[in-house]
Write a protein that holds these residues in place. Structure first.
Motif, PDB file in Angstrom:
ATOM      1  N   GLU A 269       3.443  -4.873  -2.297  1.00  0.00           N
ATOM      2  CA  GLU A 269       4.017  -4.266  -3.500  1.00  0.00           C
ATOM      3  C   GLU A 269       4.249  -2.764  -3.343  1.00  0.00           C
ATOM      4  O   GLU A 269       4.653  -2.106  -4.295  1.00  0.00           O
ATOM      5  CB  GLU A 269       3.079  -4.486  -4.684  1.00  0.00           C
ATOM      6  CG  GLU A 269       2.803  -5.937  -5.016  1.00  0.00           C
ATOM      7  CD  GLU A 269       1.702  -6.090  -6.036  1.00  0.00           C
ATOM      8  OE1 GLU A 269       2.018  -6.379  -7.208  1.00  0.00           O
ATOM      9  OE2 GLU A 269       0.517  -5.919  -5.679  1.00  0.00           O
ATOM     10  N   ARG A 270       4.004  -2.254  -2.159  1.00  0.00           N
ATOM     11  CA  ARG A 270       4.029  -0.805  -1.949  1.00  0.00           C
ATOM     12  C   ARG A 270       5.016  -0.461  -0.830  1.00  0.00           C
ATOM     13  O   ARG A 270       4.974  -1.047   0.238  1.00  0.00           O
ATOM     14  CB  ARG A 270       2.622  -0.351  -1.577  1.00  0.00           C
ATOM     15  CG  ARG A 270       2.337   1.114  -1.776  1.00  0.00           C
ATOM     16  CD  ARG A 270       0.908   1.446  -1.356  1.00  0.00           C
ATOM     17  NE  ARG A 270      -0.095   0.931  -2.279  1.00  0.00           N
ATOM     18  CZ  ARG A 270      -1.109   0.162  -1.918  1.00  0.00           C
ATOM     19  NH1 ARG A 270      -1.259  -0.207  -0.664  1.00  0.00           N
ATOM     20  NH2 ARG A 270      -1.988  -0.238  -2.817  1.00  0.00           N
TER      21      ARG A 270
ATOM     22  N   ILE B 265       5.656  -0.248  -6.341  1.00  0.00           N
ATOM     23  CA  ILE B 265       5.564   1.215  -6.291  1.00  0.00           C
ATOM     24  C   ILE B 265       6.255   1.707  -5.023  1.00  0.00           C
ATOM     25  O   ILE B 265       5.996   1.199  -3.920  1.00  0.00           O
ATOM     26  CB  ILE B 265       4.104   1.697  -6.331  1.00  0.00           C
ATOM     27  CG1 ILE B 265       3.430   1.258  -7.628  1.00  0.00           C
ATOM     28  CG2 ILE B 265       4.036   3.217  -6.192  1.00  0.00           C
ATOM     29  CD1 ILE B 265       2.006   1.771  -7.795  1.00  0.00           C
TER      30      ILE B 265
ATOM     31  N   GLU C 292      -2.670   4.946  -8.311  1.00  0.00           N
ATOM     32  CA  GLU C 292      -2.815   3.553  -8.722  1.00  0.00           C
ATOM     33  C   GLU C 292      -4.134   3.258  -9.428  1.00  0.00           C
ATOM     34  O   GLU C 292      -4.449   2.082  -9.689  1.00  0.00           O
ATOM     35  CB  GLU C 292      -2.655   2.656  -7.486  1.00  0.00           C
ATOM     36  CG  GLU C 292      -1.283   2.829  -6.835  1.00  0.00           C
ATOM     37  CD  GLU C 292      -1.080   1.960  -5.607  1.00  0.00           C
ATOM     38  OE1 GLU C 292      -1.853   0.993  -5.411  1.00  0.00           O
ATOM     39  OE2 GLU C 292      -0.138   2.249  -4.832  1.00  0.00           O
TER      40      GLU C 292
ATOM     41  N   TYR D   6       6.881   5.058  -2.784  1.00  0.00           N
ATOM     42  CA  TYR D   6       6.489   6.430  -2.469  1.00  0.00           C
ATOM     43  C   TYR D   6       7.589   7.073  -1.633  1.00  0.00           C
ATOM     44  O   TYR D   6       8.050   6.479  -0.651  1.00  0.00           O
ATOM     45  CB  TYR D   6       5.176   6.456  -1.694  1.00  0.00           C
ATOM     46  CG  TYR D   6       3.964   6.052  -2.512  1.00  0.00           C
ATOM     47  CD1 TYR D   6       3.099   7.014  -3.031  1.00  0.00           C
ATOM     48  CD2 TYR D   6       3.691   4.707  -2.766  1.00  0.00           C
ATOM     49  CE1 TYR D   6       1.988   6.644  -3.783  1.00  0.00           C
ATOM     50  CE2 TYR D   6       2.591   4.322  -3.521  1.00  0.00           C
ATOM     51  CZ  TYR D   6       1.737   5.300  -4.030  1.00  0.00           C
ATOM     52  OH  TYR D   6       0.638   4.927  -4.775  1.00  0.00           O
TER      53      TYR D   6
ATOM     54  N   SER E 186      -0.272  -4.257  -0.164  1.00  0.00           N
ATOM     55  CA  SER E 186       0.715  -3.542   0.644  1.00  0.00           C
ATOM     56  C   SER E 186       2.114  -4.114   0.423  1.00  0.00           C
ATOM     57  O   SER E 186       3.108  -3.391   0.512  1.00  0.00           O
ATOM     58  CB  SER E 186       0.342  -3.616   2.121  1.00  0.00           C
ATOM     59  OG  SER E 186       0.330  -4.959   2.575  1.00  0.00           O
TER      60      SER E 186
ATOM     61  N   PHE F  35       1.199   0.198   3.550  1.00  0.00           N
ATOM     62  CA  PHE F  35       2.521  -0.181   3.045  1.00  0.00           C
ATOM     63  C   PHE F  35       3.018  -1.433   3.758  1.00  0.00           C
ATOM     64  O   PHE F  35       2.827  -1.593   4.963  1.00  0.00           O
ATOM     65  CB  PHE F  35       3.530   0.953   3.266  1.00  0.00           C
ATOM     66  CG  PHE F  35       3.191   2.225   2.555  1.00  0.00           C
ATOM     67  CD1 PHE F  35       3.563   2.425   1.233  1.00  0.00           C
ATOM     68  CD2 PHE F  35       2.466   3.219   3.196  1.00  0.00           C
ATOM     69  CE1 PHE F  35       3.235   3.588   0.568  1.00  0.00           C
ATOM     70  CE2 PHE F  35       2.139   4.391   2.536  1.00  0.00           C
ATOM     71  CZ  PHE F  35       2.521   4.577   1.216  1.00  0.00           C
TER      72      PHE F  35
ATOM     73  N   VAL G 122      -2.849   7.527  -2.888  1.00  0.00           N
ATOM     74  CA  VAL G 122      -2.654   6.186  -3.434  1.00  0.00           C
ATOM     75  C   VAL G 122      -3.745   5.825  -4.442  1.00  0.00           C
ATOM     76  O   VAL G 122      -3.436   5.309  -5.529  1.00  0.00           O
ATOM     77  CB  VAL G 122      -2.535   5.143  -2.305  1.00  0.00           C
ATOM     78  CG1 VAL G 122      -2.602   3.727  -2.860  1.00  0.00           C
ATOM     79  CG2 VAL G 122      -1.226   5.355  -1.542  1.00  0.00           C
TER      80      VAL G 122
ATOM     81  N   LYS H 201      -3.046  -2.935  -6.100  1.00  0.00           N
ATOM     82  CA  LYS H 201      -1.767  -3.249  -5.482  1.00  0.00           C
ATOM     83  C   LYS H 201      -1.981  -3.705  -4.042  1.00  0.00           C
ATOM     84  O   LYS H 201      -2.838  -3.190  -3.329  1.00  0.00           O
ATOM     85  CB  LYS H 201      -0.858  -2.009  -5.495  1.00  0.00           C
ATOM     86  CG  LYS H 201      -0.364  -1.600  -6.863  1.00  0.00           C
ATOM     87  CD  LYS H 201       0.648  -2.589  -7.397  1.00  0.00           C
ATOM     88  CE  LYS H 201       1.198  -2.151  -8.743  1.00  0.00           C
ATOM     89  NZ  LYS H 201       2.134  -3.139  -9.300  1.00  0.00           N
TER      90      LYS H 201
END
Length: 225
Positions: A116-117, A35, A105, A37, A114, A139, A101, A112
């Motif tokens: 993957e973010r 993901i 999600e 942002y 961090s 993140f 978030v 998820k």
């Protein structure tokens, strides 16, 4: 011309106002995806960022991902809270952590990580991303495009004393753009031992420059092979 985009509105108790977001899933049939942002969401969509992402995805030049565009503009009043949000605002971090978030999600069966973010910021949004990289572990990956950090120089000391580990960060600048700020950030991030990539282009501080960078930026953020 950028395509019309659907927006959802989240009322933030932390910020005491509604925040618009727009979500694009580049492959809905694939459940597990990173993901990304992106702050300045409305401005990015108005300047063709979605078109760039869709084109790169169509030609297999970037992996599949979910993109969350977060607006700074109040849809009713037209007021832009960009500076308030981006100038080292701890409430903006709390909004992401406790409201945004979890909202985005909530449909994922497994939470998820961090890793993957990712968070992307442009110009003052790059300052915001730098602040997040120091003050939250939400993140694992950051892209700071032409970051301008003078409104909150303490972000350098925040990064220096941060306990965050194993971050992955890409810094970009055009010539006669934000190169002085990138040099400073590159030094401090390098001293932390983070995985770091720095790109200098011939472009300027504008979307012609930034839209030409998405292939490199997104592959750094969401390609881990």
């Amino acid at each position: 011309m950028a395509q019309q985009q659907d927006w959802a509105s989240i009322y933030s108790k932390v910020l005491q106002r509604s925040i618009d977001i727009s979500i694009y899933d580049s492959n809905p049939s694939k459940k597990e995806k990173p993901i990304v942002y992106l702050t300045d969401g409305r401005k990015l969509l108005e300047n063709g960022v979605m078109d760039s992402i869709k084109r790169l995805t169509l030609f297999g030049q970037i992996p599949f991902a979910t993109y969350v565009f977060v607006s700074t503009v109040d849809r009713v009043s037209g007021q832009d809270y960009r500076n308030e949000n981006f100038f080292c605002n701890p409430s903006y971090i709390r909004f992401f952590e406790s409201e945004l978030v979890p909202f985005v999600e909530k449909g994922h069966e497994k939470g998820k990580s961090s890793f993957e973010r990712s968070l992307v910021g442009i110009s003052f949004g790059g300052l915001n991303a730098a602040y997040f990289s120091a003050r939250t572990d939400l993140f694992g990956n950051y892209a700071l495009l032409s970051p301008v950090i003078y409104p909150c120089k303490k972000v350098i000391s925040d990064i220096s004393f941060s306990q965050n580990k194993s971050l992955r960060i890409i810094l970009t600048t055009g010539k006669n753009d934000a190169e002085n700020y990138v040099d400073e950030l590159e030094r401090i991030y390098g001293s932390k031992g983070y995985e770091l990539s720095t790109i200098e282009t011939n472009g300027q501080h504008d979307f012609n420059n930034w839209n030409a960078q998405w292939r490199y930026v997104l592959n750094f953020l969401i390609s881990f092979d």
